[in-house]
Scaffold this active site. Structure first.
Site, short mmCIF file in Angstrom:
data_model
loop_
_atom_site.label_atom_id
_atom_site.label_comp_id
_atom_site.label_asym_id
_atom_site.label_seq_id
_atom_site.Cartn_x
_atom_site.Cartn_y
_atom_site.Cartn_z
N HIS A 12 -11.18 -8.91 -12.46
CA HIS A 12 -10.29 -9.81 -13.21
C HIS A 12 -10.75 -11.27 -13.14
O HIS A 12 -9.92 -12.19 -13.24
CB HIS A 12 -8.84 -9.65 -12.72
N HIS A 59 -2.49 -14.77 -7.16
CA HIS A 59 -3.42 -15.69 -6.50
C HIS A 59 -2.76 -17.02 -6.15
O HIS A 59 -3.43 -18.05 -6.12
CB HIS A 59 -4.63 -15.95 -7.38
N HIS A 193 -16.81 -9.62 -3.68
CA HIS A 193 -16.99 -11.05 -3.95
C HIS A 193 -16.34 -11.90 -2.88
O HIS A 193 -15.37 -11.49 -2.24
CB HIS A 193 -16.50 -11.47 -5.34
N GLU A 240 -9.69 -7.15 -2.77
CA GLU A 240 -8.89 -6.79 -3.95
C GLU A 240 -9.05 -5.31 -4.32
O GLU A 240 -8.28 -4.79 -5.13
CB GLU A 240 -9.28 -7.67 -5.15
C1 DHB Z 1 -13.43 -15.12 -9.28
C2 DHB Z 1 -13.06 -13.82 -8.95
C3 DHB Z 1 -11.71 -13.52 -8.70
O1 DHB Z 1 -11.25 -12.28 -8.35
C4 DHB Z 1 -10.74 -14.51 -8.77
O2 DHB Z 1 -9.46 -14.18 -8.55
C5 DHB Z 1 -11.12 -15.81 -9.08
C6 DHB Z 1 -12.47 -16.11 -9.33
C7 DHB Z 1 -14.86 -15.45 -9.59
O3 DHB Z 1 -15.77 -14.65 -9.32
O4 DHB Z 1 -15.09 -16.54 -10.13
FE FE Z 2 -9.09 -12.34 -7.77
#
Ligand code: DHB
Ligand code: FE
Length: 298
Positions: A12, A59, A193, A240
């Protein structure tokens, strides 16, 4: 008996919203990611779901570090997308599937999940991004929604087993739902990530592949790691995957994989898309069963 047709799982990343607004579908950076949604869009156009139960994480828009439910379920008539600081163009409002929300809430409480129920709720990129990807350019969203929010932000986090059990309890609610709507589930976020700290930009392809291989045929395999193990393996935001685990739990024992895409990176994230069908409505597809290691019927 509720009518569950399948589930779609997707990252997302907010930058996706900006890329959609600029129609960067054929841009070399974005094309391998957007192309992964073509089979999903086709499947949705064929199956025409009426309701989407969305497992996602907020978030900091609706819940912040001071008050953080572990699990929250929306029971609102409408959900508005609001700007939570990522500059994503504002999305259309979502219509709540309110009677189903209350049925899920009743079932979860009966199953001893002490959830927060939200009769007012705003939604952020973690919720809206799949809709923009699944139904690009529509005037109004073709499905009503039930938001199910999992805390993946404020420690202590729920365990992967608890997220799977939550999803399984939602699955019981779907099975006992007497409406005839076609229901789909959505899991958003991940895969690996990390947005900040010394490991910013961290991605773990091996762990991501482990998740993609197992979440359909053996979701319990993803509960072998604790939430903190997953932070280490997949990054502080890679956790997540709890949303994917919850959504998968709602789908019952058997799923059939229809399509999968994995692309590194989109922004800081290993971007993945997975479409799983639930066999009640699914024709048996021997080649797909085989790829999941399930014996092919003679
Ligand atoms: C990014 C990924 C995310 O899951 C998020 O909530 C905000 C930013 C990203 O990779 O930029
Ligand atoms: Fe996220």
């Amino acid at each position: 008996m509720g009518n569950l047709i399948g589930g779609v799982f997707t990252s997302h990343v907010p930058a996706i919203g900006n890329a959609i607004a600029k129609k960067l579908y054929d841009d070399p950076y974005w094309k391998p990611f957007f192309d992964g949604f073509k089979p999903v869009q086709k499947w949705l156009a064929e199956k025409k779901p009426d309701v989407a139960i969305v497992f996602y994480n907020d978030h900091g828009l609706n819940f912040f570090l001071d008050k953080m439910p572990t699990f929250a379920v929306g029971a609102a008539a409408h959900y508005q997308h609001a700007d939570e600081g990522w500059g994503v163009p504002l999305s259309k409002p979502f219509e709540g599937a309110q009677p189903l929300s209350w049925h899920i809430i009743d079932t979860l409480i009966a199953e001893e999940f002490d959830i927060v129920t939200c009769q007012e709720m705003q939604v952020d990129h973690g919720f809206i991004m799949p809709f923009e990807l699944f139904w690009p350019g529509v005037d109004a969203w073709p499905v009503k929604v039930v938001p199910i929010e999992i805390n993946t932000v404020r420690h202590p986090l729920p365990s992967p087993k608890r997220a799977l059990d939550l999803g399984r309890a939602v699955g019981k609610a779907i099975q006992s739902w007497e409406g005839d709507e076609k229901i789909m589930v959505i899991g958003t976020g991940g895969l690996s990530h990390q947005l900040d700290g010394t490991r910013a930009g961290f991605i773990n392809k091996d762990y991501d592949q482990f998740c993609l291989e197992n979440i359909g045929p053996d979701p319990d395999a993803l509960t072998r790691h604790s939430a903190l193990d997953i932070v280490e393996l997949a990054g502080s935001q890679g956790v997540e995957i709890l949303n994917w685990i919850g959504a998968r739990g709602a789908m019952g024992d058997k799923t059939v994989e229809i399509s999968r895409n994995y692309h590194i990176p989109i922004s800081n994230t290993a971007a993945a898309t997975l479409l799983l069908e639930t066999p009640a409505l699914a024709p048996v597809r021997p080649e797909r069963l085989k790829s999941q290691g399930t014996p092919v019927p003679a």
